[in-house]
Write a protein that holds these residues in place. Structure first.
Motif, PDB file in Angstrom:
ATOM      1  N   LEU A   1      -8.549  -5.734   8.781  1.00 43.13           N
ATOM      2  CA  LEU A   1      -7.217  -5.696   8.162  1.00 43.13           C
ATOM      3  C   LEU A   1      -6.545  -7.064   8.188  1.00 43.13           C
ATOM      4  CD1 LEU A   1      -4.556  -4.284   7.180  1.00 43.13           C
ATOM      5  CD2 LEU A   1      -4.095  -3.818   9.600  1.00 43.13           C
ATOM      6  N   ILE A   2      -5.990  -7.438   7.015  1.00 46.73           N
ATOM      7  CA  ILE A   2      -5.122  -8.613   6.918  1.00 46.73           C
ATOM      8  C   ILE A   2      -3.690  -8.067   6.845  1.00 46.73           C
ATOM      9  CG2 ILE A   2      -4.526 -10.672   5.586  1.00 46.73           C
ATOM     10  CD1 ILE A   2      -7.350 -10.543   4.379  1.00 46.73           C
ATOM     11  N   LEU A   3      -2.991  -8.127   7.964  1.00 45.17           N
ATOM     12  CA  LEU A   3      -1.666  -7.511   8.028  1.00 45.17           C
ATOM     13  C   LEU A   3      -0.629  -8.385   7.327  1.00 45.17           C
ATOM     14  CD1 LEU A   3       0.009  -5.156   8.982  1.00 45.17           C
ATOM     15  CD2 LEU A   3       0.369  -6.355  11.163  1.00 45.17           C
ATOM     16  N   GLU A   4      -0.250  -7.968   6.134  1.00 43.65           N
ATOM     17  CA  GLU A   4       0.800  -8.638   5.364  1.00 43.65           C
ATOM     18  C   GLU A   4       1.745  -7.560   4.857  1.00 43.65           C
ATOM     19  OE1 GLU A   4      -0.303 -11.550   2.488  1.00 43.65           O
ATOM     20  OE2 GLU A   4      -2.067 -12.221   3.614  1.00 43.65           O
ATOM     21  N   ILE A   5       2.894  -7.453   5.499  1.00 48.08           N
ATOM     22  CA  ILE A   5       3.844  -6.387   5.199  1.00 48.08           C
ATOM     23  C   ILE A   5       4.279  -6.425   3.732  1.00 48.08           C
ATOM     24  CG2 ILE A   5       6.065  -5.362   5.791  1.00 48.08           C
ATOM     25  CD1 ILE A   5       3.930  -5.133   7.957  1.00 48.08           C
ATOM     26  N   ASP A   6       4.465  -7.621   3.190  1.00 47.71           N
ATOM     27  CA  ASP A   6       4.913  -7.724   1.805  1.00 47.71           C
ATOM     28  C   ASP A   6       3.871  -7.165   0.841  1.00 47.71           C
ATOM     29  OD1 ASP A   6       3.244  -9.823   2.562  1.00 47.71           O
ATOM     30  OD2 ASP A   6       3.977 -11.129   0.966  1.00 47.71           O
ATOM     31  N   ARG A   7       2.593  -7.355   1.157  1.00 52.04           N
ATOM     32  CA  ARG A   7       1.525  -6.818   0.300  1.00 52.04           C
ATOM     33  C   ARG A   7       1.485  -5.286   0.379  1.00 52.04           C
ATOM     34  NH1 ARG A   7      -2.165 -10.570  -2.560  1.00 52.04           N
ATOM     35  NH2 ARG A   7      -1.544 -12.605  -1.788  1.00 52.04           N
ATOM     36  N   ILE A   8       1.657  -4.766   1.584  1.00 53.91           N
ATOM     37  CA  ILE A   8       1.682  -3.308   1.746  1.00 53.91           C
ATOM     38  C   ILE A   8       2.843  -2.714   0.962  1.00 53.91           C
ATOM     39  CG2 ILE A   8       2.037  -1.448   3.413  1.00 53.91           C
ATOM     40  CD1 ILE A   8       0.588  -3.168   5.485  1.00 53.91           C
ATOM     41  N   PHE A   9       4.002  -3.334   1.086  1.00 57.09           N
ATOM     42  CA  PHE A   9       5.190  -2.866   0.367  1.00 57.09           C
ATOM     43  C   PHE A   9       4.979  -2.955  -1.146  1.00 57.09           C
ATOM     44  CE2 PHE A   9       9.477  -3.615  -1.413  1.00 57.09           C
ATOM     45  CZ  PHE A   9      10.091  -2.454  -0.985  1.00 57.09           C
ATOM     46  N   LEU A  10       4.365  -4.051  -1.603  1.00 55.52           N
ATOM     47  CA  LEU A  10       4.116  -4.238  -3.032  1.00 55.52           C
ATOM     48  C   LEU A  10       3.137  -3.189  -3.561  1.00 55.52           C
ATOM     49  CD1 LEU A  10       5.034  -6.211  -5.243  1.00 55.52           C
ATOM     50  CD2 LEU A  10       2.970  -7.539  -4.811  1.00 55.52           C
ATOM     51  N   SER A  11       2.136  -2.856  -2.756  1.00 58.04           N
ATOM     52  CA  SER A  11       1.190  -1.815  -3.147  1.00 58.04           C
ATOM     53  C   SER A  11       1.881  -0.464  -3.293  1.00 58.04           C
ATOM     54  CB  SER A  11       0.062  -1.723  -2.116  1.00 58.04           C
ATOM     55  OG  SER A  11      -0.818  -0.662  -2.418  1.00 58.04           O
ATOM     56  N   MET A  12       2.793  -0.151  -2.370  1.00 58.61           N
ATOM     57  CA  MET A  12       3.530   1.118  -2.426  1.00 58.61           C
ATOM     58  C   MET A  12       4.410   1.182  -3.671  1.00 58.61           C
ATOM     59  SD  MET A  12       4.600   1.409   1.607  1.00 58.61           S
ATOM     60  CE  MET A  12       5.562   2.898   1.373  1.00 58.61           C
ATOM     61  N   ILE A  13       5.162   0.120  -3.906  1.00 56.08           N
ATOM     62  CA  ILE A  13       6.051   0.072  -5.075  1.00 56.08           C
ATOM     63  C   ILE A  13       5.232   0.108  -6.366  1.00 56.08           C
ATOM     64  CG2 ILE A  13       7.753  -1.314  -6.317  1.00 56.08           C
ATOM     65  CD1 ILE A  13       8.819  -0.002  -3.805  1.00 56.08           C
ATOM     66  N   GLY A  14       4.137  -0.656  -6.384  1.00 56.79           N
ATOM     67  CA  GLY A  14       3.300  -0.701  -7.576  1.00 56.79           C
ATOM     68  C   GLY A  14       2.699   0.649  -7.904  1.00 56.79           C
ATOM     69  N   THR A  15       2.207   1.351  -6.889  1.00 55.88           N
ATOM     70  CA  THR A  15       1.641   2.682  -7.101  1.00 55.88           C
ATOM     71  C   THR A  15       2.689   3.631  -7.655  1.00 55.88           C
ATOM     72  OG1 THR A  15       0.082   2.353  -5.277  1.00 55.88           O
ATOM     73  CG2 THR A  15       0.454   4.610  -5.997  1.00 55.88           C
ATOM     74  N   PHE A  16       3.880   3.587  -7.066  1.00 59.59           N
ATOM     75  CA  PHE A  16       4.952   4.472  -7.515  1.00 59.59           C
ATOM     76  C   PHE A  16       5.301   4.203  -8.981  1.00 59.59           C
ATOM     77  CE2 PHE A  16       9.442   5.417  -8.189  1.00 59.59           C
ATOM     78  CZ  PHE A  16       9.501   6.740  -7.760  1.00 59.59           C
ATOM     79  N   ILE A  17       5.504   2.943  -9.320  1.00 64.10           N
ATOM     80  CA  ILE A  17       5.894   2.589 -10.690  1.00 64.10           C
ATOM     81  C   ILE A  17       4.761   2.874 -11.673  1.00 64.10           C
ATOM     82  CG2 ILE A  17       6.460   0.635 -12.197  1.00 64.10           C
ATOM     83  CD1 ILE A  17       8.115  -0.510  -9.917  1.00 64.10           C
ATOM     84  N   PHE A  18       3.528   2.597 -11.263  1.00 63.30           N
ATOM     85  CA  PHE A  18       2.372   2.782 -12.138  1.00 63.30           C
ATOM     86  C   PHE A  18       2.291   4.216 -12.659  1.00 63.30           C
ATOM     87  CE2 PHE A  18      -2.205   3.672 -12.731  1.00 63.30           C
ATOM     88  CZ  PHE A  18      -2.480   2.732 -13.717  1.00 63.30           C
ATOM     89  N   PHE A  19       2.499   5.193 -11.774  1.00 59.56           N
ATOM     90  CA  PHE A  19       2.399   6.592 -12.185  1.00 59.56           C
ATOM     91  C   PHE A  19       3.726   7.152 -12.686  1.00 59.56           C
ATOM     92  CE2 PHE A  19      -1.293   6.291  -9.365  1.00 59.56           C
ATOM     93  CZ  PHE A  19      -2.258   6.948 -10.116  1.00 59.56           C
ATOM     94  N   SER A  20       4.830   6.789 -12.030  1.00 61.68           N
ATOM     95  CA  SER A  20       6.112   7.435 -12.330  1.00 61.68           C
ATOM     96  C   SER A  20       6.653   7.066 -13.699  1.00 61.68           C
ATOM     97  CB  SER A  20       7.144   7.099 -11.253  1.00 61.68           C
ATOM     98  OG  SER A  20       7.423   5.713 -11.224  1.00 61.68           O
ATOM     99  N   VAL A  21       6.406   5.837 -14.163  1.00 64.97           N
ATOM    100  CA  VAL A  21       6.909   5.434 -15.483  1.00 64.97           C
ATOM    101  C   VAL A  21       6.297   6.314 -16.570  1.00 64.97           C
ATOM    102  CG1 VAL A  21       6.794   3.612 -17.227  1.00 64.97           C
ATOM    103  CG2 VAL A  21       7.550   3.075 -14.921  1.00 64.97           C
TER     104      VAL A  21
END
Length: 286
Positions: free
Chosen positions: A132-152
């Motif tokens: 694991l490469i622990l980068e909180i900003d990347r984890i957060f970006l993945s969560m937001i990206g997943t949400f937007i990708f499907f929800s839009v």
């Protein structure tokens, strides 16, 4: 004569409610494809000015995959909102849907959710990600990206249903199978540079549409599955299509095939269908 009749049938279909939904979804998808292509072209152009090779450009795009996806999806969503505002007479129906189409999670839905999660963990033999490469900003970006990708896309489908309501059960079943296919096809053709697009997208979007109509039309159960199922398996279980398991807390030791995913989701839907038939509800609030 046959050609004329075929064309007439096509025009009649696209004038129907289901045809109108497909027509406008195709329009938005083509706009998204065009906007994203322009974005990628501009990025490539400036990289070429700096004498970067194609591999460097590809790595840069992949590294910022979720940011590019978020930007493209937000732009298309903004365009969609402008379209909705033009149809101001329909806005009351949209607000009514958001207010009245709330269905609280039931134990059957929680069971289906945990079945899918635990099933994927078991099949994939999930274990802690030691690389694991622990980068909180990347984890957060993945969560937001997943949400937007499907929800839009899901929001667009919901708005189109409000604008062009389907009346027959046949049309509703056709929609359930056609729109996930369109979602997959345009995701594949649009975001090919950012992520590893697989037919899993069909299964995921099918699931969202299905739970959105389970018992009665709602937007809360798809939101539940998006937040409690799709985001965790993408961001925390190493199934992220952009960064794989590089930034996830867990990773799959065994490959999770698309067929296996379809089987798991199929069992979950079968269970929900049985529950719905055994305990039907006759009160529907629109």
């Amino acid at each position: 004569m046959e050609l004329k009749k075929t064309l007439q049938n096509i025009f009649e279909f696209f004038d129907s409610s289901l045809g109108s939904q497909i027509k406008y979804y195709l329009l938005f998808s083509f706009v998204l494809w065009g906007v994203h292509l322009i974005l990628i072209s501009l990025i490539s152009y400036f990289h070429l000015l700096l004498n970067h090779n194609i591999r460097t450009i590809g790595d840069w795009i992949m590294d910022r995959g979720w940011a590019l996806i978020i930007l493209s999806k937000i732009l298309i969503f903004y365009i969609a909102l402008q379209f909705v505002r033009l149809k101001s007479n329909k806005m009351t129906k949209v607000r009514s849907f958001l207010r009245n189409s709330i269905q609280l999670p039931r134990k059957e839905m929680i069971v289906a959710l945990f079945f899918c999660l635990i099933g994927l963990m078991g099949v994939g033999k999930m274990s802690p990600n030691h690389s694991l490469i622990l980068e909180i900003d990347r984890i957060f970006l993945s969560m937001i990206g997943t949400f937007i990708f499907f929800s839009v896309d899901y929001a667009l489908v919901v708005v189109l249903e409000i604008f062009f309501p389907l009346e027959t059960e046949i049309e509703k079943r056709q929609k359930l199978f056609v729109f996930p296919l369109l979602f997959y096809a345009f995701s594949y053709s649009t975001f090919l540079y950012e992520q590893t697009v697989s037919f899993r997208l069909y299964a995921f979007f099918f699931l969202l549409l299905y739970v959105g109509e389970w018992r009665r039309r709602n937007w809360t159960l798809p939101m539940l599955f998006l937040i409690a199922f799709l985001i965790p398996i993408y961001t925390f279980m190493g199934l992220d299509p952009v960064w794989s398991s590089s930034y996830s807390l867990f990773r799959a030791e065994s490959t999770i095939s698309t067929f296996t995913l379809f089987v798991l989701i199929g069992f979950a839907i079968y269970y929900l269908e049985r529950v719905q038939r055994k305990k039907p509800e006759y009160i529907y609030r629109d």
